[in-house]
Design an enzyme around this catalytic site. Structure first.
Site, PDB file in Angstrom:
ATOM      1  N   LYS A   9      10.296 -37.564 -11.376  1.00 34.28           N
ATOM      2  CA  LYS A   9      10.441 -38.505 -10.372  1.00 34.28           C
ATOM      3  C   LYS A   9       9.164 -38.305  -9.077  1.00 34.28           C
ATOM      4  O   LYS A   9       9.152 -37.310  -8.908  1.00 34.28           O
ATOM      5  CB  LYS A   9      11.864 -38.894 -10.025  1.00 34.28           C
ATOM      6  CG  LYS A   9      12.495 -39.353 -11.258  1.00 34.28           C
ATOM      7  CD  LYS A   9      14.016 -39.499 -10.582  1.00 34.28           C
ATOM      8  CE  LYS A   9      14.990 -40.062 -11.672  1.00 34.28           C
ATOM      9  NZ  LYS A   9      16.294 -40.279 -11.281  1.00 34.28           N
ATOM     10  N   TYR A  49      15.124 -49.880 -15.272  1.00 30.81           N
ATOM     11  CA  TYR A  49      16.599 -49.821 -14.674  1.00 30.81           C
ATOM     12  C   TYR A  49      17.575 -50.883 -14.829  1.00 30.81           C
ATOM     13  O   TYR A  49      18.369 -51.207 -13.787  1.00 30.81           O
ATOM     14  CB  TYR A  49      16.506 -49.031 -13.200  1.00 30.81           C
ATOM     15  CG  TYR A  49      16.169 -47.577 -13.190  1.00 30.81           C
ATOM     16  CD1 TYR A  49      17.099 -46.525 -13.738  1.00 30.81           C
ATOM     17  CD2 TYR A  49      15.199 -47.056 -12.631  1.00 30.81           C
ATOM     18  CE1 TYR A  49      17.194 -45.397 -13.620  1.00 30.81           C
ATOM     19  CE2 TYR A  49      14.942 -45.704 -12.475  1.00 30.81           C
ATOM     20  CZ  TYR A  49      15.836 -44.689 -13.086  1.00 30.81           C
ATOM     21  OH  TYR A  49      15.703 -43.396 -13.102  1.00 30.81           O
ATOM     22  N   ASN A 112      16.404 -37.213  -7.092  1.00 28.81           N
ATOM     23  CA  ASN A 112      16.923 -36.139  -8.031  1.00 28.81           C
ATOM     24  C   ASN A 112      15.957 -35.483  -8.831  1.00 28.81           C
ATOM     25  O   ASN A 112      16.402 -35.195 -10.024  1.00 28.81           O
ATOM     26  CB  ASN A 112      18.464 -36.490  -8.548  1.00 28.81           C
ATOM     27  CG  ASN A 112      18.306 -37.801  -9.407  1.00 28.81           C
ATOM     28  OD1 ASN A 112      17.117 -38.378  -9.619  1.00 28.81           O
ATOM     29  ND2 ASN A 112      19.393 -38.243  -9.577  1.00 28.81           N
ATOM     30  N   HIS A 115      14.585 -37.915 -14.617  1.00 29.25           N
ATOM     31  CA  HIS A 115      15.550 -38.679 -15.437  1.00 29.25           C
ATOM     32  C   HIS A 115      15.486 -38.304 -16.793  1.00 29.25           C
ATOM     33  O   HIS A 115      14.364 -37.730 -17.575  1.00 29.25           O
ATOM     34  CB  HIS A 115      14.821 -40.078 -15.465  1.00 29.25           C
ATOM     35  CG  HIS A 115      15.284 -41.072 -16.808  1.00 29.25           C
ATOM     36  ND1 HIS A 115      16.704 -41.844 -16.694  1.00 29.25           N
ATOM     37  CD2 HIS A 115      14.924 -41.210 -17.971  1.00 29.25           C
ATOM     38  CE1 HIS A 115      16.651 -42.091 -17.679  1.00 29.25           C
ATOM     39  NE2 HIS A 115      15.708 -41.964 -18.415  1.00 29.25           N
ATOM     40  N   GLU A 126      13.597 -46.425 -24.355  1.00 25.05           N
ATOM     41  CA  GLU A 126      12.900 -45.991 -23.319  1.00 25.05           C
ATOM     42  C   GLU A 126      11.353 -45.425 -23.926  1.00 25.05           C
ATOM     43  O   GLU A 126      10.480 -45.646 -23.216  1.00 25.05           O
ATOM     44  CB  GLU A 126      13.692 -44.911 -22.447  1.00 25.05           C
ATOM     45  CG  GLU A 126      15.106 -45.477 -22.035  1.00 25.05           C
ATOM     46  CD  GLU A 126      15.756 -44.497 -21.267  1.00 25.05           C
ATOM     47  OE1 GLU A 126      15.635 -43.389 -21.273  1.00 25.05           O
ATOM     48  OE2 GLU A 126      16.917 -44.883 -20.618  1.00 25.05           O
TER      49      GLU A 126
HETATM   50  P1  ATP Z   1      18.856 -40.951 -14.785  1.00 26.95           P
HETATM   51  O1  ATP Z   1      19.412 -42.358 -15.343  1.00 26.95           O
HETATM   52  O2  ATP Z   1      17.710 -41.147 -13.877  1.00 26.95           O
HETATM   53  O3  ATP Z   1      18.642 -39.660 -15.663  1.00 26.95           O
HETATM   54  P2  ATP Z   1      21.700 -40.417 -14.317  1.00 26.95           P
HETATM   55  O4  ATP Z   1      21.754 -40.759 -15.814  1.00 26.95           O
HETATM   56  O5  ATP Z   1      21.980 -38.866 -14.017  1.00 26.95           O
HETATM   57  O6  ATP Z   1      19.956 -40.450 -13.844  1.00 26.95           O
HETATM   58  P3  ATP Z   1      22.404 -42.844 -13.575  1.00 26.95           P
HETATM   59  O7  ATP Z   1      23.743 -43.281 -13.027  1.00 26.95           O
HETATM   60  O8  ATP Z   1      21.598 -43.631 -14.566  1.00 26.95           O
HETATM   61  O9  ATP Z   1      22.341 -41.112 -13.199  1.00 26.95           O
HETATM   62  O10 ATP Z   1      21.710 -43.447 -12.136  1.00 26.95           O
HETATM   63  C1  ATP Z   1      20.239 -43.565 -12.216  1.00 26.95           C
HETATM   64  C2  ATP Z   1      19.181 -43.114 -11.040  1.00 26.95           C
HETATM   65  O11 ATP Z   1      19.938 -44.023  -9.867  1.00 26.95           O
HETATM   66  C3  ATP Z   1      19.899 -41.486 -10.752  1.00 26.95           C
HETATM   67  O12 ATP Z   1      19.010 -40.566 -11.248  1.00 26.95           O
HETATM   68  C4  ATP Z   1      19.506 -41.773  -9.097  1.00 26.95           C
HETATM   69  O13 ATP Z   1      18.105 -41.397  -8.919  1.00 26.95           O
HETATM   70  C5  ATP Z   1      20.025 -42.889  -8.600  1.00 26.95           C
HETATM   71  N1  ATP Z   1      21.305 -43.127  -8.419  1.00 26.95           N
HETATM   72  C6  ATP Z   1      22.587 -43.032  -8.976  1.00 26.95           C
HETATM   73  N2  ATP Z   1      23.565 -42.980  -8.312  1.00 26.95           N
HETATM   74  C7  ATP Z   1      23.188 -43.382  -7.018  1.00 26.95           C
HETATM   75  C8  ATP Z   1      23.841 -43.487  -5.888  1.00 26.95           C
HETATM   76  N3  ATP Z   1      25.279 -43.423  -5.745  1.00 26.95           N
HETATM   77  N4  ATP Z   1      23.159 -43.424  -4.672  1.00 26.95           N
HETATM   78  C9  ATP Z   1      21.751 -43.453  -4.810  1.00 26.95           C
HETATM   79  N5  ATP Z   1      21.036 -43.559  -5.963  1.00 26.95           N
HETATM   80  C10 ATP Z   1      21.647 -43.082  -7.140  1.00 26.95           C
HETATM   81 MG    MG Z   2      20.973 -42.868 -16.315  1.00 26.65          MG
END
Ligand code: ATP
Ligand code: MG
Length: 139
Positions: A9, A49, A112, A115, A126
């Site tokens: 990212k 997303y 973070n 992904h 994806e």
């Molecule tokens: P990813 O899909 O990116 O692998 P993930 O599956 O761990 O991450 P998801 O719940 O799918 O997390 O959320 C997608 C992305 O949205 C997260 O990786 C993060 O960048 C962002 N995100 C998720 N929760 C929050 C939150 N509470 N506040 C801000 N950003 C968030």
């Molecule tokens: Mg996710």
């Protein structure tokens, strides 16, 4: 061999730590079989997303994911989806286990660093969203 889809990212590309992250991926026996550095359009990020459209963090997430370059990747290995989720660590780096990419590099729950797909089904969707099969090269 199983496949998963990965994004390094913008927080990570900006800090010049894409090589360090790839090193962790490869040390854990996942092979990078496709990889490109791109800038996501708003349209593409929103499509990627779309499952999070109704979440309160959606607009911030799109702004962040389009704020700089990302590296999109196809990773191959045994149980690639599950294994990469383990290597990434929890979404919120405060909850991530020691030795994970997010524990080491993530700045906060949004920025973070990586992904990874959450199921084999989504991995295929994806990968198809970003790559032609001809771009995926496994020796
Ligand atoms: P990813 O899909 O990116 O692998 P993930 O599956 O761990 O991450 P998801 O719940 O799918 O997390 O959320 C997608 C992305 O949205 C997260 O990786 C993060 O960048 C962002 N995100 C998720 N929760 C929050 C939150 N509470 N506040 C801000 N950003 C968030
Ligand atoms: Mg996710």
């Amino acid at each position: 061999m199983d496949r998963t889809f990965s994004i390094i990212k913008p927080d990570a590309t900006k800090r010049n730590i894409t090589g360090a992250i790839n090193n962790i991926i490869e040390k854990n026996n996942l092979s990078i079989v496709a990889q490109k550095r791109i800038k996501l359009s708003k349209y593409k990020a929103e499509g990627f997303y779309s499952a999070h459209k109704e979440k309160p963090f959606f607009n911030d997430l799109i702004e962040y994911m389009t704020s700089g370059a990302v590296i999109v990747q196809v990773l191959e290995g045994m149980n690639a989806v599950k294994k990469y989720r383990e290597i990434m660590g929890a979404t919120n780096p405060e909850n991530a286990d020691d030795g994970t990419i997010r524990k080491k590099y993530a700045l906060n729950i949004q920025e973070n660093s990586v992904h990874g797909s959450d199921s084999d089904e989504n991995a295929k969707i994806e990968i198809d969203f970003f790559f032609d099969e001809s771009e995926i090269i496994n020796n």
